[in-house]
Design a protein around this motif. Sequence first.
Motif, PDB file in Angstrom:
ATOM      1  N   LEU A 188       0.867  -0.981   0.150  1.00 32.58           N
ATOM      2  CA  LEU A 188      -0.257  -0.232   0.212  1.00 32.58           C
ATOM      3  C   LEU A 188       0.602   1.322  -0.132  1.00 32.58           C
ATOM      4  N   VAL A 215       2.351   1.863  -3.769  1.00 29.41           N
ATOM      5  CA  VAL A 215       1.534   2.040  -5.159  1.00 29.41           C
ATOM      6  C   VAL A 215       1.815   4.064  -5.060  1.00 29.41           C
ATOM      7  N   GLN A 216       1.145   4.295  -3.699  1.00 29.48           N
ATOM      8  CA  GLN A 216       1.270   5.713  -3.946  1.00 29.48           C
ATOM      9  C   GLN A 216       2.547   6.153  -4.217  1.00 29.48           C
ATOM     10  N   ARG A 249       4.576   4.617  -6.699  1.00 30.58           N
ATOM     11  CA  ARG A 249       4.772   4.487  -7.937  1.00 30.58           C
ATOM     12  C   ARG A 249       6.267   4.079  -7.985  1.00 30.58           C
ATOM     13  N   SER A 279       7.411   0.268  -7.368  1.00 29.36           N
ATOM     14  CA  SER A 279       7.434  -1.134  -6.601  1.00 29.36           C
ATOM     15  C   SER A 279       7.614  -1.572  -8.118  1.00 29.36           C
ATOM     16  N   GLY A 280       8.101  -2.483  -8.644  1.00 29.90           N
ATOM     17  CA  GLY A 280       8.679  -3.910  -9.240  1.00 29.90           C
ATOM     18  C   GLY A 280       8.054  -5.037  -9.351  1.00 29.90           C
TER      19      GLY A 280
END
Lengths: 150, 253
Positions: A56, A59-60, A62, A64-65
């Motif tokens: 969580l 996602v803020q 942006r 992560s892979g």
Amino acid sequence: MTHRWDDDQHLLDDLSDALREARHASAIAAYGKGAYAWRTIDEELLLASLSFDSLLEQVQQRRSGPDDERVLVFTASPLSVELEVRPGQIAGRIIPQGAGEIRVEAADGVTFHIEADDAGFFTLPGAVRGLIRLRCDTATARLVTDWVRL
Amino acid sequence: MYHGPSTAALYSEIVDLSGGLSSGPARGDEMGDGGHPITSLVDAAVSGDEPAWRELVDRYTPLLASVLRRFGLGATETQDVAQTVWLRVVEHLGSRREPQALPSWLISIAKREALRCVSDWQRSVPYDPLDPSWLPSATEGAEPDADLLRAERHEALLAGLAELSARQREFLILLTADPPLSYAQISERARIPRAASGRPGPGRWAGSGGLSLSRPTWPAGSWPGTRQPAWTVPPSATRMDRERGIWDDAPLG
């Protein structure tokens, strides 16, 4: 001030819209009814809530892979559990450190046991996926974590 | 926790079934003795009464389905998230101090779990900042505020519906069937005497032995005059909070 629901027909139209958009209701209800079988009735058992999930946070930002680790923290007092989920490997730690027995419960009914070493570290098979929770039994306390989907 | 007027207070007024229709109160419908229907169902479910839990699930499934729909998940993902939400609710049910706040609690857990699911999907796709599919879904529409308000209206209505008796819910669902049912069909299915249901329009179901649908009464100046259910989004919530659905005190996770 008047409102659209002052008119019965508007109220019913909105309710009709709401019900029409409530999709997959029968499957959702079935899962709901099945959930009761997993109810914990042991009052001595601590319930460790999922207090942090890097998914969580990422996602803020942006950033992560698919290969990034996911960190989960389940918090209770006086015992907490951390999980680091990587592709093919899941490592965990009991805090404060200490040996313990861990039972992994999957919502599909599969359960298995693992041991945490004296430092509280443990490893789950990397193939563990799906909806799971952990039960930890240590010298300090016993806890069950929130359910989480890995 | 509610941040404003209780949906119970608002919606218990929506429908009033007059006497002579019911074959006796169903589970959780004991409004007359001062008990709140949801409170008694939650209490019973916590103490091991599985039928009470099943009743709660039946009542709140439309609300949960409605919330999850907003996230644009597929059927499998929707069901996966729903399963997680219900398991979370079962586990925390006994530690809730305010059983009547169950709908707002359920909504916030559902939003958080749906967001987790969306996040998991997004990280499996390489991030392209120019790809419009990466825009948050809540801002995709031309009128995000209108979409949000519409969704909140639906949540409020379905939360209200959940608090009605099984018979009242059945009747409202018949009234809102799509395609619409004839009044004869509604009378037959709801087992209401034709004389009581013979005139169209819910406001005209009043009468001895029939149904009356009274519109809710709101305190002057409060929601829905302001068009926004205060218990869903407090004024202090930031725009990002509103989009992500994190403005409440539900258990983390």
